[in-house]
Design a protein around this motif. Structure first.
Motif, PDB file in Angstrom:
ATOM      1  N   ALA A  98       0.829  -1.210   0.000  1.00  0.00           N
ATOM      2  CA  ALA A  98       0.000   0.000   0.000  1.00  0.00           C
ATOM      3  C   ALA A  98       0.861   1.258   0.000  1.00  0.00           C
ATOM      4  CB  ALA A  98      -0.941  -0.010   1.202  1.00  0.00           C
ATOM      5  N   ALA A  99       1.955   1.230   0.760  1.00  0.00           N
ATOM      6  CA  ALA A  99       2.838   2.404   0.842  1.00  0.00           C
ATOM      7  C   ALA A  99       3.487   2.691  -0.507  1.00  0.00           C
ATOM      8  CB  ALA A  99       3.893   2.181   1.913  1.00  0.00           C
ATOM      9  N   ASP A 100       3.901   1.646  -1.218  1.00  0.00           N
ATOM     10  CA  ASP A 100       4.565   1.835  -2.516  1.00  0.00           C
ATOM     11  C   ASP A 100       3.612   2.364  -3.577  1.00  0.00           C
ATOM     12  OD1 ASP A 100       6.954   0.953  -1.494  1.00  0.00           O
ATOM     13  OD2 ASP A 100       6.730  -1.119  -2.227  1.00  0.00           O
ATOM     14  N   ARG A 101       2.319   2.220  -3.370  1.00  0.00           N
ATOM     15  CA  ARG A 101       1.325   2.633  -4.367  1.00  0.00           C
ATOM     16  C   ARG A 101       0.504   3.837  -3.923  1.00  0.00           C
ATOM     17  NH1 ARG A 101       3.264  -1.818  -4.691  1.00  0.00           N
ATOM     18  NH2 ARG A 101       3.532  -2.984  -6.626  1.00  0.00           N
ATOM     19  N   ASP A 102       1.038   4.569  -2.984  1.00  0.00           N
ATOM     20  CA  ASP A 102       0.421   5.823  -2.520  1.00  0.00           C
ATOM     21  C   ASP A 102      -0.999   5.590  -2.001  1.00  0.00           C
ATOM     22  OD1 ASP A 102       0.675   8.513  -1.983  1.00  0.00           O
ATOM     23  OD2 ASP A 102      -0.212   9.145  -3.882  1.00  0.00           O
ATOM     24  N   MET A 103      -1.203   4.419  -1.369  1.00  0.00           N
ATOM     25  CA  MET A 103      -2.518   4.125  -0.793  1.00  0.00           C
ATOM     26  C   MET A 103      -2.566   4.489   0.692  1.00  0.00           C
ATOM     27  SD  MET A 103      -3.044   0.409  -2.638  1.00  0.00           S
ATOM     28  CE  MET A 103      -4.392  -0.108  -1.590  1.00  0.00           C
ATOM     29  N   LEU A 104      -1.475   5.044   1.215  1.00  0.00           N
ATOM     30  CA  LEU A 104      -1.430   5.417   2.633  1.00  0.00           C
ATOM     31  C   LEU A 104      -1.357   6.926   2.816  1.00  0.00           C
ATOM     32  CD1 LEU A 104       0.947   2.701   4.170  1.00  0.00           C
ATOM     33  CD2 LEU A 104      -1.535   2.683   3.967  1.00  0.00           C
TER      34      LEU A 104
END
Length: 500
Positions: A98-104
């Motif tokens: 999630a962090a790598d895909r700007d979901m956080l």
């Protein structure tokens, strides 16, 4: 006035709700791009709730609250405990992805996950049609939002739309069916519905008409044929962390509402709903296994695998009552509960490996992306191999004993038609072994290709949890007695309360 016992019944739900709201507020002040504080608070909340539910389950008590609208019993407590653990593992596996895909950018991944879990808890605890439906809607609305969490991703948005439209249709089916049952029996209480049907004074035609819609709604939540259309598209289109969230803990809730509605509420109609489950089980085993053979996308293959696995679960549910005799209920329903738990544990391991192989800018979603995985990481390849062997039902892994327990329930019924079904299930498992073994062949015998030949790095917490996850598939497969006894005792408490 609400008595103290009612508050005790829903105490874990209250803790979960309060902490979800607190974490939502605390997250407003979190500046870390990986949401460290939010993540830690979420895991602590899930651990506390799981411990509370385990304590409730060990006590062996069945407590009704709020005018019998909710119940706390061993089956529900264990399912909620395992659902909390599954959600905890999902958060650990999913945060790097999630962090790598700007979901956080916000804490929605964590808070919506907690609200989805709250919906699962309400579904499992519900002993009233409206309470069960309320829990179902809370879980599904949170899931719709989670699937669409990558707002700038067209595939995820399309998957969310499909999930929403088909989910709304299925909810309508279930609600219409429940309204028919209410119209026939005059009650929304599960126990009173059971007593009304058992009295034989309710029109059978009206009950069966409502039952068809109820079973259709439940089949959608399980992903069983012919209500499986959403599953492959949503599994493939969702961000992989959300795919795991949808495919893990909610399956335990789906099993729970099948037990609450069909067994606790409508067991006298078993001869009718078991026939429907039999047709869906045959279709799920056939379509799931044959369609999975043709898949090259790993997530889509696992979606069709889920459909076939639900076919096995339904085989257990449909073998409880034989020719009006209820001698097989405990064995059959405990086998299905065991199957649901083992399936969720295996799914966590499989998707955990997929999540840890992904990195910024690259999704490891194709089966070919696993090429040469053993050369890059023997640990991840070993865990994935155990997950595939377990799903295929090969000894000595957990999936083997899960399938065996369902087949035993079928064969012990003594009916020739059930024996034929058991043989059919074994044949379909042989078909399924092909696509599971194909994944293992790619990992161990194919050479890694760019960009999938780079070293694998993963957070230590995720690597440790994945190792434990994989080890449990082997340990519980070799020594399944403890978990099977737990399931048997939980189901026995329900069967005894029904006077079976």
């Amino acid at each position: 006035m609400i008595d103290k016992l009612s508050w005790i019944t829903v105490f874990p739900e209250i803790v979960l709700l309060v902490m979800a709201c607190v974490i939502l507020l605390v997250d407003l002040g979190v500046t870390s791009p990986r949401r460290n504080l939010t993540h830690v608070l979420t895991l602590l909340t899930l651990a506390v709730v799981a411990a509370l539910e385990a304590a409730y389950a060990v006590s062996g008590l069945t407590i009704y609250g709020f005018g019998n609208m909710v119940v706390s019993d061993p089956m529900g407590a264990w399912l909620k405990c395992f659902a909390s653990i599954a959600m905890m593992v999902t958060m650990i596996y999913g945060r790097p992805y999630a962090a790598d895909r700007d979901m956080l950018r916000g804490g929605e991944f964590f808070t919506l996950g907690l609200f989805a879990l709250l919906g699962i808890f309400v579904m499992i605890s519900g002993h009233n049609f409206l309470v069960i439906y309320m829990g179902l809607e809370l879980m599904t609305l949170s899931s719709y939002a989670l699937v669409a969490l990558r707002r700038d991703n067209a595939t995820a948005t399309e998957a969310a739309m499909k999930y929403f439209v088909l989910g709304a249709l299925a909810s309508g089916f279930l609600l219409y069916g429940l309204s028919m049952i209410y119209g026939a029996t005059g009650s929304l209480d599960v126990n009173e519905v059971f007593n009304s049907i058992a009295s034989g004074q309710v029109k059978h035609q009206v009950l069966v008409f409502g039952l068809v819609f109820v079973v259709s709604g439940l089949a959608f939540k399980l992903g069983a044929v012919p209500f499986h259309m959403w599953l492959p598209d949503v599994y493939q289109g969702s961000p992989t962390a959300i795919t795991l969230l949808i495919g893990g803990a909610p399956q335990l809730a789906a099993f729970a509402i099948v037990m609450r509605l069909l067994v606790e509420g409508m067991l006298p109609l078993a001869i009718d709903w078991q026939q429907m489950l039999a047709i869906m089980a045959i279709g799920s085993l056939l379509v799931g296994n044959l369609a999975a053979v043709a898949q090259t996308n790993l997530k889509r293959m696992l979606a069709y695998s889920t459909i076939s696995q639900m076919g096995f679960l339904l085989l257990g549910m449909m073998s409880g009552v034989v020719n009006g005799n209820e001698f097989n209920t405990e064995m059959a329903y405990s086998a299905s509960m065991f199957y649901a738990i083992s399936y969720v544990l295996t799914t966590l391991a499989a998707f955990g490996v997929v999540l840890l192989l992904t990195r910024a800018g690259h999704e490891s979603e194709e089966i070919s992306d696993l090429a040469g995985l053993n050369q890059r990481s023997p640990l991840y390849a070993g865990v994935m191999a155990m997950a595939m062997f377990s799903l295929a039902g090969l000894p000595p892994l957990l999936g083997f004993y899960a399938k065996l327990s369902v087949l035993q329930a079928l064969i012990s019924s003594g009916k020739t038609s059930y024996l034929v079904l058991a043989l059919f299930a074994v044949m379909m498992s042989l078909v399924g072994a092909f696509y599971y073994l194909r994944v293992i062949k790619v990992m161990y015998f194919d050479a890694p290709r760019a960009p999938n030949n780079t070293p694998i790095t993963a957070p230590k917490d995720a690597a440790i949890v994945l190792s434990v996850n994989g080890a449990l598939l082997l340990i519980l497969g070799v020594m399944p007695g403890g978990l099977m006894t737990l399931c048997s005792q939980a189901i026995k408490s329900i069967v005894t309360s029904l006077g079976v």
